[in-house]
Design a protein around this motif. Structure first.
Motif: not given
Length: 180
Positions: A63, A65-66, A69, A129, A171-172, A175, A178
């Motif tokens: 992923d 985004i993961r 992060i 994603q 990260a937020a 995220e 998404r």
């Protein structure tokens, strides 16, 4: 690598570098030709080893985004290390190089990192994603800016907890983009 990283290019004298490697100044010049060539080799070595965490993190997650992060989390861990020099060698030791060709080389290494982040995000858009309108290039510059800021803060003494907090905030923000 460590001598350049802690002292910077300008601050690392040839005798200091030779001493760090346990060789004579003459042997250093015989092996590398110049301080500039040695610095390039040190940057390349850093990129393949200690500094390679970013490229590995971006590819380790399925992923996007993961992956970003993880990139930021691993930056926090790596930059706040308790042994050696904190921060990123490419961001700190190479940032103040007066030699134009080395300055351009270090800038290219940083730009390559932005391109890797952008490519990973674009793959995430293609895989659904994030929305099709997600601006991967600008987000990549933002993420790289956060990472470089974390490096400077680590060099200034920021703890791993502080750097992880910064990584969590960034990260937020990503995220929140998404698709879903």
């Amino acid at each position: 690598m460590q001598a350049f990283w802690s002292a910077g290019y300008e601050g690392a004298s040839v005798p200091l570098l030779a001493g760090a490697m346990g060789i004579s100044v003459q042997s250093l010049y015989a092996a590398f030709g110049s301080k500039e060539a040695l610095f390039r080799e040190a940057l390349d070595y850093y990129s393949r080893t200690v500094g390679g965490f970013g490229a590995r993190a971006l590819e380790a997650e399925s992923d996007a985004i993961r992956a970003v992060i993880r990139f930021l989390d691993e930056a926090a861990v790596n930059f706040a290390r308790t042994t050696g020099t904190p921060g990123c060698m490419i961001a700190t030791a190479a940032a103040e190089v007066a030699e134009p060709s080395l300055s351009a080389y270090a800038r290219q290494l940083r730009t390559d990192s932005v391109a890797r982040i952008s490519a990973r995000l674009k793959r995430g858009v293609q895989e659904g994603q994030m929305s099709a309108g997600f601006d991967c290039d600008h987000w990549a510059w933002y993420i790289a800016s956060v990472m470089l800021g974390m490096s400077v803060q680590a060099r200034d003494g920021a703890t791993a907890d502080v750097l992880h907090a910064v990584a969590r905030i960034a990260a937020a923000s990503i995220e929140a983009n998404r698709r879903g």
